[in-house]
Design a protein around this motif. Structure first.
Motif, PDB file in Angstrom:
ATOM      1  N   HIS A   1       0.844  -1.187   0.000  1.00 34.15           N
ATOM      2  CA  HIS A   1       0.000   0.000   0.000  1.00 34.15           C
ATOM      3  C   HIS A   1       0.883   1.242   0.000  1.00 34.15           C
ATOM      4  CE1 HIS A   1       0.932   0.407   4.287  1.00 34.15           C
ATOM      5  NE2 HIS A   1       0.563  -0.863   4.437  1.00 34.15           N
ATOM      6  N   ALA A   2       0.320   2.356  -0.384  1.00 30.56           N
ATOM      7  CA  ALA A   2       1.037   3.632  -0.403  1.00 30.56           C
ATOM      8  C   ALA A   2       0.586   4.461   0.789  1.00 30.56           C
ATOM      9  CB  ALA A   2       0.745   4.379  -1.710  1.00 30.56           C
ATOM     10  N   GLU A   3       1.529   4.808   1.647  1.00 30.50           N
ATOM     11  CA  GLU A   3       1.305   5.684   2.796  1.00 30.50           C
ATOM     12  C   GLU A   3       0.242   5.156   3.757  1.00 30.50           C
ATOM     13  OE1 GLU A   3       0.395   9.518   1.101  1.00 30.50           O
ATOM     14  OE2 GLU A   3       2.522  10.015   0.867  1.00 30.50           O
ATOM     15  N   GLY A   4       0.014   3.837   3.769  1.00 30.68           N
ATOM     16  CA  GLY A   4      -1.020   3.282   4.629  1.00 30.68           C
ATOM     17  C   GLY A   4      -2.419   3.682   4.208  1.00 30.68           C
ATOM     18  N   LYS A   5      -2.596   4.033   2.904  1.00 31.12           N
ATOM     19  CA  LYS A   5      -3.885   4.544   2.451  1.00 31.12           C
ATOM     20  C   LYS A   5      -4.522   3.697   1.358  1.00 31.12           C
ATOM     21  CE  LYS A   5      -2.573   9.392   3.279  1.00 31.12           C
ATOM     22  NZ  LYS A   5      -2.304  10.694   2.625  1.00 31.12           N
ATOM     23  N   ALA A   6      -3.768   3.331   0.333  1.00 34.63           N
ATOM     24  CA  ALA A   6      -4.397   2.776  -0.862  1.00 34.63           C
ATOM     25  C   ALA A   6      -3.354   2.146  -1.768  1.00 34.63           C
ATOM     26  CB  ALA A   6      -5.127   3.882  -1.629  1.00 34.63           C
ATOM     27  N   LEU A   7      -3.844   1.446  -2.799  1.00 34.64           N
ATOM     28  CA  LEU A   7      -2.950   1.013  -3.868  1.00 34.64           C
ATOM     29  C   LEU A   7      -2.386   2.230  -4.599  1.00 34.64           C
ATOM     30  CD1 LEU A   7      -4.566  -2.149  -5.478  1.00 34.64           C
ATOM     31  CD2 LEU A   7      -2.149  -1.860  -4.945  1.00 34.64           C
ATOM     32  N   TRP A   8      -3.277   3.142  -4.982  1.00 33.94           N
ATOM     33  CA  TRP A   8      -2.833   4.387  -5.613  1.00 33.94           C
ATOM     34  C   TRP A   8      -3.369   5.566  -4.828  1.00 33.94           C
ATOM     35  CZ3 TRP A   8      -3.632   3.920 -11.673  1.00 33.94           C
ATOM     36  CH2 TRP A   8      -2.709   2.980 -12.183  1.00 33.94           C
ATOM     37  N   VAL A   9      -2.512   6.521  -4.557  1.00 30.72           N
ATOM     38  CA  VAL A   9      -2.899   7.789  -3.951  1.00 30.72           C
ATOM     39  C   VAL A   9      -2.733   8.877  -5.005  1.00 30.72           C
ATOM     40  CG1 VAL A   9      -2.380   9.494  -2.169  1.00 30.72           C
ATOM     41  CG2 VAL A   9      -2.220   7.051  -1.639  1.00 30.72           C
ATOM     42  N   VAL A  10      -3.811   9.601  -5.287  1.00 33.67           N
ATOM     43  CA  VAL A  10      -3.765  10.733  -6.225  1.00 33.67           C
ATOM     44  C   VAL A  10      -3.680  11.991  -5.376  1.00 33.67           C
ATOM     45  CG1 VAL A  10      -4.967  11.969  -8.046  1.00 33.67           C
ATOM     46  CG2 VAL A  10      -5.066   9.476  -7.966  1.00 33.67           C
TER      47      VAL A  10
ATOM     48  N   PRO B   1      -3.524  -0.805   7.717  1.00 36.08           N
ATOM     49  CA  PRO B   1      -3.706  -1.011   9.153  1.00 36.08           C
ATOM     50  C   PRO B   1      -4.986  -0.422   9.726  1.00 36.08           C
ATOM     51  CG  PRO B   1      -1.414  -0.472   8.689  1.00 36.08           C
ATOM     52  CD  PRO B   1      -2.158  -0.306   7.397  1.00 36.08           C
ATOM     53  N   ASP B   2      -5.462   0.735   9.238  1.00 33.31           N
ATOM     54  CA  ASP B   2      -6.656   1.333   9.834  1.00 33.31           C
ATOM     55  C   ASP B   2      -7.954   0.805   9.242  1.00 33.31           C
ATOM     56  OD1 ASP B   2      -6.981   2.582   7.384  1.00 33.31           O
ATOM     57  OD2 ASP B   2      -6.752   4.628   8.144  1.00 33.31           O
ATOM     58  N   GLY B   3      -7.876  -0.157   8.317  1.00 37.14           N
ATOM     59  CA  GLY B   3      -9.067  -0.779   7.775  1.00 37.14           C
ATOM     60  C   GLY B   3      -9.753  -0.018   6.669  1.00 37.14           C
TER      61      GLY B   3
ATOM     62  N   ASP C   1     -12.781  -6.466  -3.855  1.00 37.07           N
ATOM     63  CA  ASP C   1     -12.109  -6.985  -2.659  1.00 37.07           C
ATOM     64  C   ASP C   1     -11.191  -5.947  -2.024  1.00 37.07           C
ATOM     65  OD1 ASP C   1     -11.392  -8.860  -0.700  1.00 37.07           O
ATOM     66  OD2 ASP C   1      -9.672  -9.563  -1.873  1.00 37.07           O
ATOM     67  N   ASN C   2     -11.611  -4.680  -2.029  1.00 37.17           N
ATOM     68  CA  ASN C   2     -10.883  -3.623  -1.333  1.00 37.17           C
ATOM     69  C   ASN C   2     -11.672  -3.183  -0.104  1.00 37.17           C
ATOM     70  OD1 ASN C   2      -8.797  -3.102  -3.546  1.00 37.17           O
ATOM     71  ND2 ASN C   2     -10.697  -2.709  -4.661  1.00 37.17           N
ATOM     72  N   GLU C   3     -10.969  -2.746   0.933  1.00 36.94           N
ATOM     73  CA  GLU C   3     -11.685  -2.236   2.099  1.00 36.94           C
ATOM     74  C   GLU C   3     -12.534  -1.029   1.741  1.00 36.94           C
ATOM     75  OE1 GLU C   3      -8.728  -3.656   5.689  1.00 36.94           O
ATOM     76  OE2 GLU C   3      -8.186  -1.871   4.528  1.00 36.94           O
ATOM     77  N   MET C   4     -12.077  -0.244   0.802  1.00 36.75           N
ATOM     78  CA  MET C   4     -12.850   0.822   0.160  1.00 36.75           C
ATOM     79  C   MET C   4     -12.515   0.764  -1.333  1.00 36.75           C
ATOM     80  SD  MET C   4     -14.392   2.824   2.532  1.00 36.75           S
ATOM     81  CE  MET C   4     -14.281   3.109   4.294  1.00 36.75           C
TER      82      MET C   4
ATOM     83  N   ALA D   1     -13.367  -8.186  10.048  1.00 35.00           N
ATOM     84  CA  ALA D   1     -13.756  -7.175  11.033  1.00 35.00           C
ATOM     85  C   ALA D   1     -12.971  -5.891  10.792  1.00 35.00           C
ATOM     86  CB  ALA D   1     -13.491  -7.695  12.438  1.00 35.00           C
ATOM     87  N   GLY D   2     -13.543  -4.779  11.238  1.00 33.77           N
ATOM     88  CA  GLY D   2     -12.865  -3.499  11.076  1.00 33.77           C
ATOM     89  C   GLY D   2     -13.847  -2.433  10.656  1.00 33.77           C
ATOM     90  N   ALA D   3     -13.345  -1.413   9.972  1.00 37.72           N
ATOM     91  CA  ALA D   3     -14.184  -0.302   9.539  1.00 37.72           C
ATOM     92  C   ALA D   3     -15.212  -0.776   8.531  1.00 37.72           C
ATOM     93  CB  ALA D   3     -13.306   0.791   8.932  1.00 37.72           C
TER      94      ALA D   3
END
Length: 452
Positions: A155-164, A182-184, A205-208, A234-236
């Motif tokens: 992941h990039a920066e603990g956020k996503a596959l791609w961060v724009v 980590p934050d779901g 199959d992404n958390e978001m 489990a999670g967000a």
């Protein structure tokens, strides 16, 4: 004379050698080209690297940008008067990514890319290709069969596959799969700022699927794309598309299914345009709301098929204003949708009028209500032409089992829905599988619901 000819020949050979050496040196340099002689790098049939010139604008082979794609679609209410869609990169290089290309990974292409470039990704699986895109203007598109980006824990920066980060960007024909952080809230794409247009992409199959920031001037457009297979850990809450408090969200011709506890679409945007989509959770889905506007705002919901699962965690399809207003302008325009709720105690629409400003307009016009749920739009506005039918009266047309049969006495009986804020509420297109829209003939008699 013979001596002069020999001198000229020697000079020509020397120039040719110098040109060849310069070209080979440029091809061996992995950094972006400094030359204004733009083109793309490829390997020819002899296994040699070569530079292929990029055709000038308008020439054969030049790719069309999102402005061209938008021109081929009928005008949509929330698009009228909106900002111009991000244009495809013009005048830049084309960087080709693929297993047999000089550039073999997306992160490598991201390091090379400059404003105005186009990145083309060959078909295949690309694992652990997380990237933060920092360019201000970029086009990224998959070539041929949709390339798949598989997180595999990256992941990039603990956020996503791609961060724009902050861009005027088009992303086309790319699949994002398996994002976990980590934050779901691991997203296929985390869109932070600028204007992003996503066309013919897939998020599984992404958390978001897509998650935005809360920058008040950001704009997100999604067209002809697919979202589904929310993870069941489990999670967000795992929303398939979650727009924060941005300026505008536009979703058109896209399919959402197989949610889990989160919503199919959740939008806190100042203006949301939800047109001609299939938001049907399906038998394997356990989504909460199919469509939610927790902070109200200006919401156009036209020509959608919205259906709940028997296994839903929430008995309401569409929710408006549950957390009270954030924006000064609030209204919901719900026209020519097919709303399907199999639950006896369900609710097609919940307008939280006690939490919204007095006088908030709610228009509900020419919707087809399938099932026995409650439909009670609250608030001043128009509430007419909405028809209740049993699911058994619908037939399958082009793979969509939500259409009134041709011999139904209800067909062609809808009153034209008119205009709101000088914008037509009449549908100009309808959803088609697997994702996309087909234009409707002008002037046809209208039928309640999404499928004409």
């Amino acid at each position: 004379m013979a001596f002069a000819r020999r001198c000229l020949t020697a000079l020509a050979l020397g120039a040719l050698a110098l040109t060849t050496l310069t070209a080979l040196t440029a091809l061996a340099d992995p950094r972006p080209f400094e030359s204004t002689d733009l083109g793309r790098i490829r390997r020819n049939d002899q296994g040699q690297l070569e530079v292929v010139k990029t055709p000038p604008d308008g020439a054969s082979g030049a790719s069309s940008g999102p402005a061209d794609a938008a021109a081929s679609q009928p005008a949509a209410p929330a698009q009228l008067g909106g900002k111009k869609a991000p244009a495809a990169a013009a005048g830049g290089r084309t960087i080709v990514v693929g297993p047999q290309e000089p550039v073999r990974s997306i992160p490598e292409a991201a390091r090379m890319a400059r404003d105005g470039d186009t990145i083309e990704i060959r078909s295949g699986d690309y694992r652990q290709q997380a990237v933060v895109w920092t360019q201000a203007r970029l086009t990224i598109r998959g070539i041929g069969k949709r390339p798949r980006l598989i997180a595999d824990g990256d992941h990039a920066e603990g956020k996503a596959l791609w961060v724009v980060r902050n861009a005027n960007m088009l992303i086309e024909n790319v699949e994002f799969r398996g994002a976990r952080v980590p934050d779901g809230n691991g997203a296929g794409i985390r869109f932070e700022k600028g204007h992003l247009k996503v066309v013919r992409c897939a998020f599984f199959d992404n958390e978001m699927g897509i998650l935005t920031s809360n920058f008040a001037d950001a704009e997100l457009e999604v067209e002809d794309s697919e979202f589904g297979e929310a993870p069941k850990h489990a999670g967000a809450l795992h929303h398939l598309l979650y727009a924060g408090q941005i300026a505008r969200l536009s979703v058109r011709g896209s399919r959402f299914q197989q949610g889990f506890r989160g919503h199919l679409i959740k939008s806190r945007a100042r203006e949301s345009s939800i047109l001609y989509n299939l938001l049907v959770d399906g038998p394997d889905g356990r989504a909460s709301y199919e469509l939610e506007f927790p902070n109200g705002g200006l919401a156009w919901v036209i020509g959608n098929i919205i259906g709940q699962s028997d296994n839903t965690d929430n008995r309401e399809l569409v929710s408006y204003g549950a957390e009270g207003p954030h924006w000064p302008d609030n209204a919901l325009y719900l026209a020519h949708n097919t709303l399907v709720d199999p639950l006896l105690v369900g609710r097609f629409l919940h307008v939280w009028s006690d939490k919204m400003p007095p006088g908030t307009e709610v228009w509900a016009v020419n919707n087809l209500l399938v099932g026995h749920a409650v439909f009670a739009p609250l608030g001043p506005g128009r509430h007419d032409g909405n028809l209740v039918v049993d699911r058994s009266l619908l037939v399958d047309g082009a793979g969509l089992a939500f259409r009134l049969p041709n011999n139904s006495p209800l067909r062609g009986t809808a009153t034209p829905p008119g205009f709101a804020r000088q914008q037509s509420l009449a549908p100009s297109a309808e959803f088609k599988l697997p994702a996309g829209t087909r234009p409707l003939p002008a002037g046809i008699p209208l039928t309640a619901g999404a499928l004409q």
